[in-house]
Design an enzyme around this catalytic site. Structure first.
Site, mmCIF file in Angstrom:
data_model
loop_
_atom_site.group_PDB
_atom_site.id
_atom_site.type_symbol
_atom_site.label_atom_id
_atom_site.label_comp_id
_atom_site.label_asym_id
_atom_site.label_seq_id
_atom_site.Cartn_x
_atom_site.Cartn_y
_atom_site.Cartn_z
ATOM 1 N N HIS A 1 0.837 -1.209 0.000
ATOM 2 C CA HIS A 1 0.000 0.000 0.000
ATOM 3 C C HIS A 1 0.877 1.266 0.000
ATOM 4 O O HIS A 1 0.679 2.166 -0.823
ATOM 5 C CB HIS A 1 -0.902 -0.041 1.238
ATOM 6 N N GLU A 2 1.861 1.318 0.890
ATOM 7 C CA GLU A 2 2.696 2.520 0.981
ATOM 8 C C GLU A 2 3.562 2.696 -0.269
ATOM 9 O O GLU A 2 3.773 3.825 -0.731
ATOM 10 C CB GLU A 2 3.558 2.496 2.249
ATOM 11 N N HIS B 1 1.590 4.467 -2.796
ATOM 12 C CA HIS B 1 1.668 5.933 -2.672
ATOM 13 C C HIS B 1 2.988 6.441 -3.267
ATOM 14 O O HIS B 1 3.017 7.436 -3.989
ATOM 15 C CB HIS B 1 1.612 6.361 -1.203
HETATM 16 ZN ZN LIG Z 1 -2.468 5.153 2.483
#
Ligand SMILES: [Zn+2]
Length: 280
Positions: A186-187, A190
């Site tokens: 997830h990170e 980003h």
């Molecule tokens: Zn996030």
């Protein structure tokens, strides 16, 4: 039922999700989103997107005594997860065991997002952010699982670039149900330029990805398949398996075609140091 994550108690999992599922990545402003959109649109006409790209990860394990001692097996499993998650975008991740660093520092170990400790640690430890994905681990401020910087922030503040992960969120950690390594997926999403799928809720400023249906807020836990859940438009289904939603680690398995394109566009716009000479 009380829900504990990284030494913080929440009244239940829903409260933890409202708090941000431990993701402290800053929320992009509408102005940021518009600026990135304009820059990418202007850039599109000039470049053909790359098909394959290899990214070298530099692990910096911040420890506090016996805490935070990430093992080689955990690193290998984390890299394998990233490779599985982003293979369809043409990305492969690798690392060298010789480059792995362990740093014992109590203040850095307990760093908060955008803190002085974070800046000190990154200034001291970070490898060239134009060439590498800096992957920091530590205990972090209680209640957090991690955070990342966006590609469009690299030029203005290169020292802070990278992802910061709770040590216990890596595969084999103790932060269940967030201990399978999907927080890093997830990170890194980003870091590659993706926003949350629920960015902007139903108000029209979404995640700039056309095949992730807008939904009003984060989904969490293990939402049932085949239901619209909180999709904004009748007939749509909230993207309950997407890496950029807030569901449990074992529920995340989706990267959409438009997300793959957005990642490539963002790399070619803001992370050109990662590209092979042939792509520049
Ligand atoms: Zn996030």
């Amino acid at each position: 039922m009380a829900f504990f994550i990284n030494n913080k108690e929440f009244s239940d999992q829903e409260e933890f999700i409202r708090y941000g599922r431990g993701c402290a990545t800053k929320i992009p402003t509408p102005i940021d989103i518009m600026r990135v959109d304009e820059e990418i649109t202007a850039n599109k006409t000039r470049r053909k997107l790359f098909s394959e790209l290899s990214i070298e990860v530099r692990f910096h394990h911040i420890t506090y005594g016996a805490r935070g001692l990430i093992t080689k097996t955990q690193r290998i499993q984390q890299i394998e997860l990233l490779n599985t998650a982003y293979a369809s975008a043409g990305l492969t991740f690798n690392y060298s065991e010789q480059e792995v660093k362990f740093i014992d520092n109590e203040n850095w170990y307990n760093m908060g997002h955008a803190s002085a400790s974070e800046r000190q640690a990154k200034t001291s430890l970070g490898a060239d952010p134009h060439k590498y994905l800096n992957f920091y681990t530590g205990g972090l401020v209680s209640g957090l699982l991690g955070w990342a910087t966006f590609p469009y922030d690299l030029a203005g503040d290169p020292v802070m670039d990278g992802v910061v992960m709770l040590d216990e969120s890596l595969p084999g950690g103790t932060a269940a149900p967030y201990n399978l390594g999907m927080t890093a997926v997830h990170e890194v999403g980003h870091w590659l330029g993706l926003f949350h799928t629920f960015q902007g809720g139903c108000d029209g400023i979404g995640d700039q990805v056309k095949d992730t249906p807008a939904h009003s807020s984060a989904n969490y836990g293990k939402p049932e398949d085949g239901k619209p859940h909180n999709a904004c438009t009748i007939g749509d289904y909230a993207p309950i398996h997407n890496y950029m939603n807030y569901v449990d680690d074992d529920w995340m398995n989706e990267l959409t075609i438009a997300q793959e394109t957005r990642i490539k566009e963002q790399i070619m716009m803001y992370r050109t140091g990662l590209l092979n000479p042939a792509n520049v």
